[in-house]
Design an enzyme around this catalytic site. Sequence first.
Site, PDB file in Angstrom:
ATOM      1  N   LYS A  13       0.837  -1.211   0.000  1.00 12.50           N
ATOM      2  CA  LYS A  13       0.000   0.000   0.000  1.00 12.50           C
ATOM      3  C   LYS A  13       0.873   1.263   0.000  1.00 12.50           C
ATOM      4  O   LYS A  13       0.617   2.194  -0.749  1.00 12.50           O
ATOM      5  CB  LYS A  13      -0.915   0.033   1.240  1.00 12.50           C
ATOM      6  CG  LYS A  13      -1.852  -1.142   1.373  1.00 12.50           C
ATOM      7  CD  LYS A  13      -2.755  -0.988   2.583  1.00 12.50           C
ATOM      8  CE  LYS A  13      -2.042  -0.902   3.904  1.00 12.50           C
ATOM      9  NZ  LYS A  13      -1.482  -2.157   4.420  1.00 12.50           N
ATOM     10  N   ARG A  88      -9.268   0.478   9.126  1.00 13.84           N
ATOM     11  CA  ARG A  88      -8.693  -0.830   9.417  1.00 13.84           C
ATOM     12  C   ARG A  88      -9.658  -1.736  10.173  1.00 13.84           C
ATOM     13  O   ARG A  88      -9.332  -2.878  10.473  1.00 13.84           O
ATOM     14  CB  ARG A  88      -7.451  -0.631  10.275  1.00 13.84           C
ATOM     15  CG  ARG A  88      -6.179  -1.177   9.662  1.00 13.84           C
ATOM     16  CD  ARG A  88      -5.027  -0.685  10.522  1.00 13.84           C
ATOM     17  NE  ARG A  88      -3.840  -1.456  10.353  1.00 13.84           N
ATOM     18  CZ  ARG A  88      -2.800  -1.026   9.630  1.00 13.84           C
ATOM     19  NH1 ARG A  88      -2.856   0.093   8.969  1.00 13.84           N
ATOM     20  NH2 ARG A  88      -1.707  -1.757   9.581  1.00 13.84           N
ATOM     21  N   ARG A 127      11.843  -5.898   4.537  1.00 12.81           N
ATOM     22  CA  ARG A 127      11.591  -4.463   4.383  1.00 12.81           C
ATOM     23  C   ARG A 127      12.590  -3.617   5.186  1.00 12.81           C
ATOM     24  O   ARG A 127      12.822  -3.877   6.360  1.00 12.81           O
ATOM     25  CB  ARG A 127      10.159  -4.168   4.851  1.00 12.81           C
ATOM     26  CG  ARG A 127       9.778  -2.722   4.761  1.00 12.81           C
ATOM     27  CD  ARG A 127       8.300  -2.550   4.663  1.00 12.81           C
ATOM     28  NE  ARG A 127       7.583  -2.844   5.904  1.00 12.81           N
ATOM     29  CZ  ARG A 127       6.257  -2.840   5.995  1.00 12.81           C
ATOM     30  NH1 ARG A 127       5.517  -2.590   4.935  1.00 12.81           N
ATOM     31  NH2 ARG A 127       5.670  -3.116   7.136  1.00 12.81           N
ATOM     32  N   ARG A 164      11.907  -1.554  10.670  1.00 12.81           N
ATOM     33  CA  ARG A 164      10.883  -1.050  11.591  1.00 12.81           C
ATOM     34  C   ARG A 164      10.788  -1.973  12.801  1.00 12.81           C
ATOM     35  O   ARG A 164      10.824  -3.191  12.640  1.00 12.81           O
ATOM     36  CB  ARG A 164       9.521  -1.014  10.868  1.00 12.81           C
ATOM     37  CG  ARG A 164       9.179   0.361  10.345  1.00 12.81           C
ATOM     38  CD  ARG A 164       8.006   0.334   9.434  1.00 12.81           C
ATOM     39  NE  ARG A 164       6.831  -0.360   9.975  1.00 12.81           N
ATOM     40  CZ  ARG A 164       5.667  -0.424   9.344  1.00 12.81           C
ATOM     41  NH1 ARG A 164       5.526   0.158   8.167  1.00 12.81           N
ATOM     42  NH2 ARG A 164       4.649  -1.056   9.858  1.00 12.81           N
ATOM     43  N   ARG A 175       0.263  -9.029  13.431  1.00 10.57           N
ATOM     44  CA  ARG A 175      -0.368  -8.008  12.573  1.00 10.57           C
ATOM     45  C   ARG A 175      -1.201  -8.662  11.477  1.00 10.57           C
ATOM     46  O   ARG A 175      -2.273  -8.175  11.120  1.00 10.57           O
ATOM     47  CB  ARG A 175       0.708  -7.105  11.961  1.00 10.57           C
ATOM     48  CG  ARG A 175       1.168  -6.034  12.941  1.00 10.57           C
ATOM     49  CD  ARG A 175       2.534  -5.502  12.604  1.00 10.57           C
ATOM     50  NE  ARG A 175       2.591  -4.867  11.308  1.00 10.57           N
ATOM     51  CZ  ARG A 175       3.726  -4.677  10.628  1.00 10.57           C
ATOM     52  NH1 ARG A 175       4.865  -5.102  11.132  1.00 10.57           N
ATOM     53  NH2 ARG A 175       3.712  -4.078   9.476  1.00 10.57           N
TER      54      ARG A 175
HETATM   55  P1  ADP Z   1       1.356  -2.084   8.058  1.00 13.19           P
HETATM   56  O1  ADP Z   1       0.211  -1.795   7.135  1.00 13.19           O
HETATM   57  O2  ADP Z   1       2.528  -2.680   7.361  1.00 13.19           O
HETATM   58  O3  ADP Z   1       0.959  -2.834   9.304  1.00 13.19           O
HETATM   59  P2  ADP Z   1       1.349   0.657   9.011  1.00 13.19           P
HETATM   60  O4  ADP Z   1       2.476   1.601   8.951  1.00 13.19           O
HETATM   61  O5  ADP Z   1       0.129   0.957   8.221  1.00 13.19           O
HETATM   62  O6  ADP Z   1       1.971  -0.737   8.600  1.00 13.19           O
HETATM   63  O7  ADP Z   1       0.867   0.459  10.530  1.00 13.19           O
HETATM   64  C1  ADP Z   1       1.780   0.211  11.578  1.00 13.19           C
HETATM   65  C2  ADP Z   1       1.028   0.079  12.904  1.00 13.19           C
HETATM   66  O8  ADP Z   1       0.345   1.323  13.201  1.00 13.19           O
HETATM   67  C3  ADP Z   1      -0.080  -0.963  12.921  1.00 13.19           C
HETATM   68  O9  ADP Z   1       0.408  -2.262  13.218  1.00 13.19           O
HETATM   69  C4  ADP Z   1      -0.990  -0.412  14.036  1.00 13.19           C
HETATM   70  O10 ADP Z   1      -0.453  -0.680  15.308  1.00 13.19           O
HETATM   71  C5  ADP Z   1      -0.918   1.088  13.812  1.00 13.19           C
HETATM   72  N1  ADP Z   1      -1.998   1.560  12.893  1.00 13.19           N
HETATM   73  C6  ADP Z   1      -1.832   2.041  11.637  1.00 13.19           C
HETATM   74  N2  ADP Z   1      -3.012   2.399  11.101  1.00 13.19           N
HETATM   75  C7  ADP Z   1      -3.951   2.121  12.031  1.00 13.19           C
HETATM   76  C8  ADP Z   1      -5.362   2.254  12.099  1.00 13.19           C
HETATM   77  N3  ADP Z   1      -6.076   2.734  11.049  1.00 13.19           N
HETATM   78  N4  ADP Z   1      -6.008   1.872  13.223  1.00 13.19           N
HETATM   79  C9  ADP Z   1      -5.329   1.413  14.271  1.00 13.19           C
HETATM   80  N5  ADP Z   1      -3.994   1.244  14.301  1.00 13.19           N
HETATM   81  C10 ADP Z   1      -3.301   1.609  13.192  1.00 13.19           C
END
Ligand code: ADP
Length: 318
Positions: A13, A88, A127, A164, A175
Site C-alpha cells: 500500500k 482498518r 523491508r 521497523r 499483525r
Molecule cells: P502495516 O500496514 O505494514 O501494518 P502501518 O504503517 O500501516 O503498517 O501500521 C503500523 C502500525 O500502526 C499498525 O500495526 C498499528 O499498530 C498502527 N496503525 C496504523 N493504522 C492504524 C489504524 N487505522 N487503526 C489502528 N492502528 C493503526
Amino acid sequence: MRIVLLGAPGSGKGTQSQRLVAQHGIPQISTGDLLRAARAKGTPLGLKAKEAMDQGKLVDDEIVLGMIRERLAEPDVSKGFILDGFPRNLAQAHALDALLSELGQPLDAVVQMDVDYGELMRRISGRRTCADCGRVFNLFSTPAEQIQGEKCPKTGEPHKLIQRPDDTEATVAHRLKVYEEKTKPLIELYRDQGMLQSIDAEGDVDEITARLENALRAASKGAPGKKRVADKPAAKKKVAAKKRAAAAKKSVKGRATASAGRKAKSGSKAKSAGKPKRTAVRRAPAKKAAKKVAKRAGRRPVAKRAAGRKTASGRARR
Ligand code: ADP
C-alpha cells in the site's frame, strides 16, 4: 480522486501510494506514518499509540480517528487523497463514511491489494526504510549493495537503512492475524457498496502500478468493479422484503408474486435489475403458482390478469 487502499501489512500500500502521489498530485494519508510521527515527537497520543504498535495491535479508534479528522481538514486534500492503512476495522469504516458525508466528499474507489500470506511474510521481513528520507526498500527484490549505491536525497549520503521495530517475525504474525480478523471484513463491506476493485498485488512493481491505475480508471467510469445499485445484495434484499410485504397484504395475489420473486432472483440480472416487480408477475413459474392458488380460491389466475393488462397496454412479454 478519493481512494482507499486496502490490504494486509506488506501488500505494498505504501509503495503504490507513493507512486499515486507522484502521478496524480494528491496526498497520501497513512495512519501508520501519522502515528509514527506522533511517536517520534513524543506527543501524549504518540506515546499511547506506541505500546499497541510495538505489539502489532491496532491503536485505539479514538486516537486514529482524531488524527484522520485533523488531516482531512487540511487544504491539500481538496483535490483528493489516498488513504493508506485506514480504515482498518468496521468502526473506522463507518466513522470515515460519516466524516466524508459531512464534508460532502465521498470515496471514489476502494482498491484491495491481494497478496499471498507467504509472500507477505517474505516482504515484511525484507523491508528496510531509510531513516532520513523514509524511502522503503526490500532486501529480497533489491540487494543491499545496490541500495547502498544510491544517494539519499535528504543527506546526499548512502541511505541509512533501518528495520521497523514492528517488522519482527512475532509482531508480523500478530499483525497479519489482526488484519484477518478486523480489516478483512471491510472487503465485504465495500463490495456490498459497489465500491471495491481488487488487484493482484504480486509481481513486478510497475505492473502492479499499471493494474492499480486500471482499477482506478474502471472505478471512475463506474465499471466493471462497481456494481449497479440493483445488483447489490442489499438492494436485492430490499426488493425481496417489499415483495414479502406485498405478499402478506394480499394472500392470494401475494403468494404468486413471492414465488415468482424468488425465481426472479436467479434469473437474468441485467434484464430484471430495474424492474423486479414486473419480472415477478411475468415469469412462467408465477403463472403456474397463481393458477394453483386461483383454482383453490375459485377465480381467474392472478398472473393471467396481470399479463392481460400488460399485453393490452402494448408492453412486450418475455
Ligand atoms: P502495516 O500496514 O505494514 O501494518 P502501518 O504503517 O500501516 O503498517 O501500521 C503500523 C502500525 O500502526 C499498525 O500495526 C498499528 O499498530 C498502527 N496503525 C496504523 N493504522 C492504524 C489504524 N487505522 N487503526 C489502528 N492502528 C493503526
